[in-house]
Design an enzyme around this catalytic site. Structure first.
Site, PDB file in Angstrom:
ATOM      1  N   PHE A   6       0.823  -1.205   0.000  1.00 50.23           N
ATOM      2  CA  PHE A   6       0.000   0.000   0.000  1.00 50.23           C
ATOM      3  C   PHE A   6       0.861   1.261   0.000  1.00 50.23           C
ATOM      4  O   PHE A   6       1.839   1.357   0.748  1.00 50.23           O
ATOM      5  CB  PHE A   6      -0.860   0.061   1.266  1.00 50.23           C
ATOM      6  CG  PHE A   6      -1.918  -0.989   1.377  1.00 50.23           C
ATOM      7  CD1 PHE A   6      -3.236  -0.700   1.048  1.00 50.23           C
ATOM      8  CD2 PHE A   6      -1.605  -2.263   1.839  1.00 50.23           C
ATOM      9  CE1 PHE A   6      -4.231  -1.670   1.176  1.00 50.23           C
ATOM     10  CE2 PHE A   6      -2.590  -3.239   1.967  1.00 50.23           C
ATOM     11  CZ  PHE A   6      -3.899  -2.947   1.630  1.00 50.23           C
ATOM     12  N   ASP A   7       0.475   2.234  -0.801  1.00 49.61           N
ATOM     13  CA  ASP A   7       0.921   3.604  -0.588  1.00 49.61           C
ATOM     14  C   ASP A   7       0.213   4.085   0.683  1.00 49.61           C
ATOM     15  O   ASP A   7      -0.745   3.455   1.145  1.00 49.61           O
ATOM     16  CB  ASP A   7       0.535   4.458  -1.792  1.00 49.61           C
ATOM     17  CG  ASP A   7       0.828   5.934  -1.577  1.00 49.61           C
ATOM     18  OD1 ASP A   7       1.938   6.258  -1.142  1.00 49.61           O
ATOM     19  OD2 ASP A   7      -0.082   6.748  -1.822  1.00 49.61           O
ATOM     20  N   MET A   8       0.666   5.202   1.263  1.00 49.41           N
ATOM     21  CA  MET A   8       0.018   5.671   2.485  1.00 49.41           C
ATOM     22  C   MET A   8      -0.791   6.949   2.261  1.00 49.41           C
ATOM     23  O   MET A   8      -2.012   6.964   2.399  1.00 49.41           O
ATOM     24  CB  MET A   8       1.062   5.906   3.586  1.00 49.41           C
ATOM     25  CG  MET A   8       0.429   6.201   4.946  1.00 49.41           C
ATOM     26  SD  MET A   8       1.631   6.487   6.276  1.00 49.41           S
ATOM     27  CE  MET A   8       2.162   8.169   5.897  1.00 49.41           C
TER      28      MET A   8
END
Length: 216
Positions: A6-8
């Site tokens: 995941f990107d944040m």
């Protein structure tokens, strides 16, 4: 598929609003106006790369480190007062926890990543986390994803990347991962033509991944 990375910012947590506010406030303090186009170009990149674009576009002849400190101080205060998960985050994490390895690859520094994870009690979900501090080449370069894949001890084709920005999605795709874009209100006009799937939200991304797993 054995992992989701995941990107944040803007994907897991609603921080893009905070960054946009801060970047506009800083520009205003110098009598400048920052355009949406500049803010879009900055998204997903390492802080130094992001603010190099910011200074170039605004014509600011200022030390980038000093501007970043102003930015960090402002965003940190905003995050401490107002940070929340994006819709569907807890659902997708709960769905795949224990079934797939879960990881984070964020352009934010470790300080902000830890602040967000601790404030929202999300540490328990992730096997690997990778902030931008140790990354030489920021997104859209694939370095951060390749580093996370190595930490997971997997191959790129084993991994699904979920991103909200074109820069981040390009990094995941260039690393060789199956890439899902979940555009936000700030990124929906960016180019996602190269990704494997575009989801309208994290719930749709969750259902798509369930479909991928059931077909293998």
């Amino acid at each position: 598929m054995k992992a989701i990375i995941f990107d944040m910012d803007g994907l897991m947590i609603d921080t893009e609003t905070l960054y946009y506010e801060t970047d506009r406030e800083i520009a205003q303090s110098f009598g400048k106006v920052v355009s949406d186009e500049t803010l879009w170009k900055m998204m997903g990149r390492k802080p130094m790369d992001s603010y190099r674009i910011y200074c170039d576009d605004l014509g600011l002849d200022m030390p980038i480190e000093g501007l970043l400190k102003i930015r960090y101080d402002s965003v940190e205060k905003k995050m401490l007062n107002d940070i929340k998960p994006m819709p569907g985050l807890l659902s997708i994490l709960g769905e795949f926890r224990g079934k797939l390895k879960l990881a984070i690859a964020t352009g934010s520094p470790n300080k902000f990543m830890e602040l967000a994870l601790n404030k929202l009690s999300l540490n328990q979900y992730f096997d690997v986390t990778q902030p931008s501090d140790e990354i030489k080449n920021g997104k859209p370069h694939p370095e951060i994803y390749l580093k996370v894949i190595e930490k997971l001890n997997l191959n790129p084709e084993d991994c699904i990347v979920i991103e909200d920005s074109s820069n981040g999605a390009r990094a995941g795709k260039s690393a060789g991962c199956y890439t899902i874009a979940v555009p936000s209100e700030y990124t929906y006009m960016q180019d996602f033509s190269f990704v494997n799937y575009v989801a309208s939200d994290l719930d749709k991304a969750k259902e798509h991944i369930k479909g991928l797993l059931s077909s293998t």
